[in-house]
Every structure is written in C-alpha cells, then in structure tokens.
Design an enzyme around this catalytic site. Structure first.
Site, PDB file in Angstrom:
ATOM      1  N   ASP A  38      22.033   0.753  56.457  1.00 43.35           N
ATOM      2  CA  ASP A  38      21.633   1.089  57.819  1.00 43.35           C
ATOM      3  C   ASP A  38      22.776   0.706  58.744  1.00 43.35           C
ATOM      4  O   ASP A  38      22.981  -0.472  59.034  1.00 43.35           O
ATOM      5  CB  ASP A  38      20.351   0.349  58.195  1.00 43.35           C
ATOM      6  CG  ASP A  38      19.891   0.639  59.618  1.00 43.35           C
ATOM      7  OD1 ASP A  38      20.572   1.413  60.322  1.00 43.35           O
ATOM      8  OD2 ASP A  38      18.863   0.077  60.032  1.00 43.35           O
ATOM      9  N   ILE A  39      23.538   1.694  59.196  1.00 41.78           N
ATOM     10  CA  ILE A  39      24.735   1.388  59.989  1.00 41.78           C
ATOM     11  C   ILE A  39      24.404   0.901  61.398  1.00 41.78           C
ATOM     12  O   ILE A  39      25.293   0.454  62.119  1.00 41.78           O
ATOM     13  CB  ILE A  39      25.699   2.585  60.055  1.00 41.78           C
ATOM     14  CG1 ILE A  39      25.062   3.785  60.772  1.00 41.78           C
ATOM     15  CG2 ILE A  39      26.180   2.969  58.658  1.00 41.78           C
ATOM     16  CD1 ILE A  39      26.058   4.910  61.051  1.00 41.78           C
ATOM     17  N   ALA A  62      25.690  10.748  61.868  1.00 44.21           N
ATOM     18  CA  ALA A  62      25.585  11.034  63.300  1.00 44.21           C
ATOM     19  C   ALA A  62      24.207  11.572  63.630  1.00 44.21           C
ATOM     20  O   ALA A  62      23.508  12.108  62.767  1.00 44.21           O
ATOM     21  CB  ALA A  62      26.644  12.054  63.728  1.00 44.21           C
ATOM     22  N   TYR A  63      23.847  11.430  64.882  1.00 43.62           N
ATOM     23  CA  TYR A  63      22.655  12.066  65.443  1.00 43.62           C
ATOM     24  C   TYR A  63      23.156  13.389  66.014  1.00 43.62           C
ATOM     25  O   TYR A  63      23.900  13.420  66.987  1.00 43.62           O
ATOM     26  CB  TYR A  63      22.070  11.181  66.544  1.00 43.62           C
ATOM     27  CG  TYR A  63      20.749  11.633  67.123  1.00 43.62           C
ATOM     28  CD1 TYR A  63      20.653  12.795  67.869  1.00 43.62           C
ATOM     29  CD2 TYR A  63      19.599  10.872  66.962  1.00 43.62           C
ATOM     30  CE1 TYR A  63      19.451  13.216  68.424  1.00 43.62           C
ATOM     31  CE2 TYR A  63      18.391  11.276  67.511  1.00 43.62           C
ATOM     32  CZ  TYR A  63      18.321  12.439  68.241  1.00 43.62           C
ATOM     33  OH  TYR A  63      17.132  12.851  68.785  1.00 43.62           O
ATOM     34  N   THR A  64      22.745  14.519  65.407  1.00 48.45           N
ATOM     35  CA  THR A  64      23.313  15.812  65.787  1.00 48.45           C
ATOM     36  C   THR A  64      22.299  16.785  66.373  1.00 48.45           C
ATOM     37  O   THR A  64      22.649  17.946  66.622  1.00 48.45           O
ATOM     38  CB  THR A  64      23.981  16.473  64.567  1.00 48.45           C
ATOM     39  OG1 THR A  64      23.012  16.617  63.520  1.00 48.45           O
ATOM     40  CG2 THR A  64      25.159  15.641  64.064  1.00 48.45           C
ATOM     41  N   THR A 103      33.245  15.414  67.999  1.00 48.47           N
ATOM     42  CA  THR A 103      32.750  16.757  68.283  1.00 48.47           C
ATOM     43  C   THR A 103      33.433  17.407  69.486  1.00 48.47           C
ATOM     44  O   THR A 103      33.959  16.717  70.373  1.00 48.47           O
ATOM     45  CB  THR A 103      31.229  16.682  68.562  1.00 48.47           C
ATOM     46  OG1 THR A 103      30.742  17.964  68.978  1.00 48.47           O
ATOM     47  CG2 THR A 103      30.918  15.686  69.676  1.00 48.47           C
ATOM     48  N   ASP A 104      33.357  18.734  69.535  1.00 46.25           N
ATOM     49  CA  ASP A 104      33.818  19.497  70.690  1.00 46.25           C
ATOM     50  C   ASP A 104      32.969  19.229  71.929  1.00 46.25           C
ATOM     51  O   ASP A 104      33.395  19.506  73.055  1.00 46.25           O
ATOM     52  CB  ASP A 104      33.793  20.994  70.378  1.00 46.25           C
ATOM     53  CG  ASP A 104      32.402  21.487  69.997  1.00 46.25           C
ATOM     54  OD1 ASP A 104      31.798  20.900  69.071  1.00 46.25           O
ATOM     55  OD2 ASP A 104      31.903  22.456  70.606  1.00 46.25           O
ATOM     56  N   TYR A 127      24.218  14.249  73.727  1.00 50.33           N
ATOM     57  CA  TYR A 127      24.945  14.231  72.457  1.00 50.33           C
ATOM     58  C   TYR A 127      26.436  14.020  72.690  1.00 50.33           C
ATOM     59  O   TYR A 127      27.068  13.157  72.077  1.00 50.33           O
ATOM     60  CB  TYR A 127      24.686  15.539  71.712  1.00 50.33           C
ATOM     61  CG  TYR A 127      25.555  15.751  70.495  1.00 50.33           C
ATOM     62  CD1 TYR A 127      25.462  14.909  69.396  1.00 50.33           C
ATOM     63  CD2 TYR A 127      26.479  16.796  70.446  1.00 50.33           C
ATOM     64  CE1 TYR A 127      26.258  15.104  68.275  1.00 50.33           C
ATOM     65  CE2 TYR A 127      27.273  17.001  69.337  1.00 50.33           C
ATOM     66  CZ  TYR A 127      27.169  16.152  68.259  1.00 50.33           C
ATOM     67  OH  TYR A 127      27.963  16.337  67.156  1.00 50.33           O
TER      68      TYR A 127
END
Length: 278
Positions: A38-39, A62-64, A103-104, A127
């Site tokens: 669990d990071i 990541a939460y995406t 991310t972009d 995000y």
C-alpha cells in the site's frame, strides 16, 4: 544487479513492464500492487524499500478516473501526490532513484503546438492538479529522479479507449466520437520499453521527459483507425466536445513534444504502427 520496484503492476503500464522484464535481466524486479504494498502507507513503503534493498522505483500506480476525481480529490491526491512523495523519500534514503509516470493533464490543453517539458503548467482538473503535485513531491524528496509525462495510453490490459471502441463497435450500429480534441495515442508497451531503457542509464539528477508515440490525431480519427485495423465496418460519427459533456474538462490539444527523450536515444514509434502491433 539493480533492484527495481514497480508499483501498480496490475495496470496497463505495469502489466507491460512485467512482459518486458525478461528482456532486461540486468534488473531484479519486485512487482507490486495494493495487495503487496500500500503505497499510501509511509511506514510500509519505507519497510519494503529497505527490506528488499530497492535501488530504483518505477511508480506506475495512479488514480486515473478523471471525472470521479472531481468529487474525490482527497483520495486522488493521496494516491497521486502524497504516495509518490513517500516512495521518493524512501528510495532516496537508500541512495536510489525513482521514475514517476505523469500526464499531459498538467497542462490546460489550450496550446496549438506540442508542449515541451519546460513550459509552464496549468492543470484544469483535480486529476491534473494531483499529478503535478506528485511530480513536485518526487522532485523534492528524491533529487535523483525522473518524471515522464505521457498521454492517451492504451494496451491489451485494463480499461482504455481502444478496448472501449472495439466493444462499442461490435455492439452498436454507429459510434459517436469527438473530433475536436487532439493528442498522441501511446501504446503502453512502448512507454514501458522507454522506462526500462531510462532505468538502465546513469543518473543525471532530476529530469523531466515527455513520451508519447509520434504523430497527432483526433479521438474521431483514432477510432476510425482502430476499426480499420481491426476490420470493423461500424460507422463512426464525428461530434463536438459540447455534444459529449463530461464532469472534468478535457484538453482540446494535449500533444507532447518528445524531442528531448529521443535525444537520449529512446526510440519513439509512429502511433499507427504501434496501434497495428497492439
């Protein structure tokens, strides 16, 4: 032999990393997802990194869920911002390095030419804000780290645009796709290969790179290419962004310049060639 921890191993990128690992026997891998590590638990991260003598962390976790993040920003921030900071701090204490995937969405998508790494950021979504904060946390906590921004990721694994289009193309008589959002599709296998090549290079201090496959296209034309290569005859209708409302705004133009990473000798295929392989 360098010990590499790959987090988020059950996602698109993590799965591709696992498939390519055999081709990089110079590394000893530890592939984890939330069940193994669990990071968001700082003590657990420090213990794992120390116990397994980790030299490099590749953070694919990541939460995406871009729309959901608008109402769940606290947890999104925990996973995209706080947790990468824990990872960076833990590996820095061992004298190691980290590769953080970003991310972009750290840009607002209002440009008309490809975004370069040094351009000012301006995230327009929860995000994007949390991913940018994650970049900064990694930079603060581990000077020997790399941030690699990507966009429009797809693969055989998980949920992504390619798989969604194939499903809808088989189910519906017609598929509507936005034509006024431009980007660069990126096969997760290509990104995974680039990451492993970067992991094998000597550390040069903090660096930021952009990596997407070469070329730019609209979601509409991307969908048409997917159907063409797969052999689906389903018609694709072009619509404007305002006809497909979403909770979080989508960037109109999210093309990233990948000149800098090519200067490192990292190959960047054409997007349609990679889509054909996928």
């Amino acid at each position: 032999m360098k010990n590499i921890l790959v987090t988020g191993c059950n996602g698109q990128l993590g799965n591709e990393m696992q498939l390519l690992a055999a081709g990089h026997p110079e590394f000893n891998y530890f592939f984890t997802d939330v069940k193994e590590l669990d990071i968001t638990d700082e003590k657990a991260v420090k213990s794992f990194v120390g116990m397994h003598e980790i030299d490099c962390i590749v953070n694919c976790a990541a939460y995406t869920a871009v729309d959901k993040a608008e109402s769940d920003e606290a947890f999104c921030d925990l996973l995209n911002h706080t947790a990468p900071g824990y990872l960076a701090k833990a590996v820095h204490e061992r004298g190691g390095c980290m590769i953080q995937v970003s991310t972009d969405y750290v840009f607002d998508g209002t440009a008309h030419i490809p975004y370069r790494e040094e351009e000012p950021t301006c995230p327009a979504t929860a995000y994007g804000r949390t991913k940018l904060a994650g970049e900064e946390a990694v930079m603060r906590n581990c000077p020997e780290s790399v941030v690699i921004r990507t966009a429009w990721l797809y693969s055989e694994f998980g949920n992504n645009f390619v798989k969604t289009m194939l499903r809808l193309g088989k189910q519906r008589p017609e598929v509507s796709v936005v034509c006024d959002q431009i980007g660069s599709p990126t096969y997760a296998e290509d990104l995974a290969r680039a990451i492993l090549l970067l992991a094998g290079k000597p550390s040069k201090g903090f660096r930021r790179y952009h990596y997407t496959d070469r070329g730019e296209v609209s979601w509409y034309d991307f969908a048409r290419a997917i159907f063409e290569l797969y052999g689906l005859k389903t018609p694709v209708k072009s619509i404007r962004t305002e006809e497909y409302p979403s909770v979080a705004p989508r960037p109109a133009y999210s093309v990233l310049s990948n000149e800098k990473i090519q200067e490192e000798g990292i190959p960047v295929p054409l997007w349609k060639d990679s889509l054909r392989r996928c």
